[in-house]
Design an enzyme around this catalytic site. Structure first.
Site, PDB file in Angstrom:
ATOM      1  N   ASP A  80       9.628  70.977  -3.900  1.00 25.02           N
ATOM      2  CA  ASP A  80       8.312  70.612  -3.374  1.00 25.02           C
ATOM      3  C   ASP A  80       7.291  71.676  -3.770  1.00 25.02           C
ATOM      4  O   ASP A  80       7.376  72.219  -4.878  1.00 25.02           O
ATOM      5  CB  ASP A  80       8.398  70.448  -1.850  1.00 25.02           C
ATOM      6  N   HIS A 131       2.423  70.797   1.698  1.00 25.43           N
ATOM      7  CA  HIS A 131       3.369  69.677   1.626  1.00 25.43           C
ATOM      8  C   HIS A 131       4.816  70.155   1.713  1.00 25.43           C
ATOM      9  O   HIS A 131       5.642  69.573   2.429  1.00 25.43           O
ATOM     10  CB  HIS A 131       3.127  68.918   0.319  1.00 25.43           C
ATOM     11  N   SER A 172       6.778  60.634   1.532  1.00 29.11           N
ATOM     12  CA  SER A 172       7.142  62.055   1.470  1.00 29.11           C
ATOM     13  C   SER A 172       7.670  62.553   2.802  1.00 29.11           C
ATOM     14  O   SER A 172       8.511  63.453   2.856  1.00 29.11           O
ATOM     15  CB  SER A 172       5.917  62.903   1.096  1.00 29.11           C
TER      16      SER A 172
END
Length: 767
Positions: A135, A209, A542
């Site tokens: 990520d 994220h 996600s």
């Protein structure tokens, strides 16, 4: 030795005769799959071989060396040189580096996890299972990543804590057992390299994220967690005692490159992770064959070595055939809602209340009415979308502005409104978004409403002589029904590469998920947002993917001998098909019943997955047979498998891969009664002495027969096979709006074990 010298001479003559083109054309990054078995013996390592053959006067061009899940390297070369190298006798495949995108608490309890019993206690909360998260990196100071009361790092761990900007060895601990960053592909692709004013050249997360997904999968318990007062409570990942290894492959404002992703797969498997979580996908929107897809290739290499890989299904729903990450060795996860919402209703001057959602935390409107305006008159597309510098201040000043969703970021639209003098925003879904709502931490009073509500508000604003409105922010509401609902944005089937394999595999919580955040950016991620928050609330597949990654960690801890396919099977065959109102799962975009093309096998239910009774296992040889069945040449298969393969003389059927779902395809050109028989094998992982009986739900116009209809297992007989014969009468076959009919085959033992497989029947034109 003579053969090695001959091959080396051949390679030398090949390069001598190859035209030198690097001075003509700009270089690009390409990934080269090399047959490692052809390395001449005069080279001590593959790196020496590659660097000798791929070096020019400017110095070495090799960026990444791959030697675990993939054999080869990535290099910066001209397209002409890449094409020449394609004819190299040792090169099996060449593909250009592609840019991917991220598929951007209460959810563990919503999955059926409880503190005192069940999978959490039986797995010791995932203790000592290592989850590799590919990520944007990690913000290690967050409470979610504390190693308090955790035991020592597992001895099998071989990874490192790579240092860099604002990240040193002290940032790893018994929770974050490893951290790496992969920037060579980005550095080669970007003029001037990575923007160091907004990024850290290290595993530190500048985007947020990666911290969010890592803590969703395996965050420690954090009390008094919230985002600006929303979703207050205890935040905890699905596998709170699992260890995290962070692999930074995505970079703020520039996405994720295949060459870096593949290098991270290689490192993660070599380091010793048990689970890989990758909430990345996309590209050009067209699915690539598996042998040209580095995520599929890296995932196969991982799965073949016993590593479970989960990935997001993409956010291009509700369009059909929008699901991504299609390889059958990947667990592909769609998104559903949870029973928590953040209502922000729009109240019109005519008394109508229209449902909306928001995470706005500033001064409320307190019921005050303001004029409402829609700037999207005929020919004013930019203004309707509230694009930068598109609004007329004279028109919007002092008003609530209706902005259409799409093109630019949702929160950025509000800033455009604010800049033009507006006091609030109503974000209206387009038809393609349907009724799916997403909460955002807006910087002005704002609410997201569905497509039908948006049309209603626009009509009111254009026809009423004095249109006024306000927004009523109601905070956090728990116990929302129905839930789960299939998220409007969640990627949908059918599978665009091989429709015989149903994708997505299942859905998990992916809407309004609270998890850890970075200090580098505000909760909206936009430059002008200077707010700081320990936790943030995000939506996307996600967010769904790491729920399944954490679930896999729990199952791996409870059942260390299970294969990746067995873990996936346990989750799929026990998934829920009803919501908390005990009704069939609803599609958020339409408000109608959803189908397996939307939810796969159903919604993740960990209360049942720990003890599935039977599993559908798949071996590496089974995957190779599948690749043969879809017509791949042996050279193309070797790109994926790393070793040469032989396909059977008689071409197998891809529908016979031992998948937990069953799909029967029939050609549209044929009429009358058509029949097809598919085969499956189940492995008993429950009580050694067991008898299972089949229950069939056949779609209208379809007959489904299972033989044998009774399976007997003993202490010595762990596996049983059965045949499913699907017969359709094309005259009476009723295909739904999705172009398919749906049923199921369920095995039950009369006790707690109910092992369900979705059945999909469709007609398709042969290629």
């Amino acid at each position: 030795m003579a053969s090695s010298i001959f091959l080396l001479l051949l390679l030398f003559l090949f390069f001598l005769c190859s035209p030198i083109t690097s001075f003509k054309t700009e270089k690009k990054t390409f990934i080269f799959r090399v047959d490692s078995g052809l390395k001449p013996s005069v080279f001590s390592t593959h790196y020496h071989w590659y660097s000798s053959e791929f070096t020019d006067t400017e110095g070495p061009r090799i960026l990444h060396l791959y030697d675990t899940v993939f054999h080869g390297f990535s290099a910066s070369v001209t397209p002409e040189d890449a094409e020449n190298l394609r004819n190299h006798p040792a090169v099996l495949a060449v593909f250009e580096d592609r840019r991917r995108q991220l598929h951007t608490t209460r959810s563990p309890q919503f999955l059926g996890l409880r503190n005192q019993k069940g999978l959490w206690s039986n797995s010791d909360y995932g203790s000592d299972v290592i989850i590799g998260v590919l990520d944007t990196g990690i913000w290690p100071e967050r409470r979610s990543f504390s190693d308090l009361n955790l035991g020592p790092v597992p001895k099998r761990w071989r990874g490192v804590c790579q240092t860099g900007v604002r990240f040193d060895a002290r940032n790893c601990n018994r929770k974050i057992v490893g951290a790496r960053f992969f920037a060579k592909g980005q550095q080669a692709a970007m003029f001037g390299g990575i923007n160091k004013t907004v990024e850290f050249l290290s595993p530190r997360d500048a985007d947020g994220h990666g911290s969010h997904t890592a803590s969703t999968a395996a965050g420690r318990q954090a009390f008094r967690a919230n985002m600006a007062g929303y979703a207050s409570g205890v935040a905890k990942g699905v596998a709170p005692k699992a260890r995290i290894a962070a692999y930074k492959v995505c970079w703020k404002d520039s996405g994720c490159l295949d060459s870096d992703i593949l290098a991270a797969f290689d490192a993660a498997v070599s380091d010793g992770v048990d689970i890989i979580s990758i909430s990345i996908g996309g590209g050009d929107g067209i699915p690539s064959p598996y042998y040209l897809d580095p995520i599929a290739i890296g995932s196969y290499g991982a799965a073949s070595m016993g590593v479970f890989v989960s990935s997001s299904a993409g956010n291009d729903g509700p369009n059909g055939m929008s699901v991504t990450n299609l390889a059958p060795w990947i667990t592909t996860v769609g998104a559903g809602t949870i029973d928590r919402d953040f209502p922000a209703d729009v109240v019109l001057g005519d008394g109508h209340h229209l449902r909306g959602v928001s995470l706005y935390s500033g001064a409320p409107l307190n019921g005050q009415m303001f004029p409402v305006v829609y700037p999207g008159k005929k020919g004013m597309l930019a203004a309707s979308l509230c694009m930068e510098n598109s609004l007329d201040a004279k028109l919007v000043r002092g008003k609530i502005v209706i902005c259409d969703r799409g093109s630019n970021p949702r929160v950025a639209k509000g800033l455009v409104v604010k800049k033009a003098g507006g006091v609030g925003m109503i974000l209206a879904n387009a038809v393609s978004n349907g009724e799916g709502l997403v909460g955002d931490a807006h910087l002005i009073p704002a609410s997201n409403v569905g497509s039908s509500a948006g049309d209603r508000i626009k009509a009111y604003a254009s026809t009423h002589p004095n249109p006024i409105a306000t927004i009523d922010f109601k905070g956090t509401v728990i116990g929302v029904k129905p839930a789960p609902v299939v998220a409007s944005f969640s990627g949908r089937g059918p599978n665009g590469l091989n429709p015989e394999i149903l994708k997505p595999d299942l859905i998990a919580p992916g809407v309004n998920i609270l998890a850890a955040w970075t200090d580098a950016v505000g909760p909206t991620g936009i430059e002008s947002d200077r707010r700081k928050t320990e936790f943030n609330i995000l939506s996307g597949t996600s967010m769904a993917c790491p729920h399944v990654s954490g679930a896999a960690a729990l199952l791996k801890s409870a059942h260390p001998d299970w294969s990746p396919a067995a873990i996936r099977s346990a989750m799929m065959t026990t998934a829920s098909l009803v919501d908390n109102s005990n009704r069939s799962l609803i599609d958020e975009s339409t408000g109608k019943h959803s189908t397996p093309y939307d939810f796969g096998s159903g919604h993740l239910n960990l209360g049942r997955a720990i003890d599935p009774g039977l599993v559908y296992d798949i071996t590496n040889d089974d995957y190779i047979t599948f690749l043969c069945s879809i017509g791949y040449e042996m050279k193309s298969i070797q790109v994926i498998t790393r070793t040469p393969v032989r396909c059977p003389r008689r071409k197998p059927s891809p529908a016979n891969l031992n998948y937990p779902s069953i799909t029967a395809l029939f050609p549209t050109s044929n009429r009358g009664f058509l029949s097809k028989t598919l085969f499956r094998t189940v492995t008993n992982v429950g009580q050694s002495e067991a008898v299972y009986r089949a229950k069939v739900e056949s779609p209208r116009g379809v007959t489904v027969i299972v033989k044998p209809s009774r399976l007997v297992f003993t202490s010595t007989i762990k596996k049983r096979s059965y045949a499913v014969t699907v017969t359709v009468d094309t005259k009476s076959l009723v295909l739904g709006e999705s172009g398919a009919a749906f049923g199921s085959v369920t095995w039950f033992d009369g006790g707690r074990h109910v092992v369900r497989s979705s059945v999909v029947v469709t007609q398709i034109d042969p290629l």
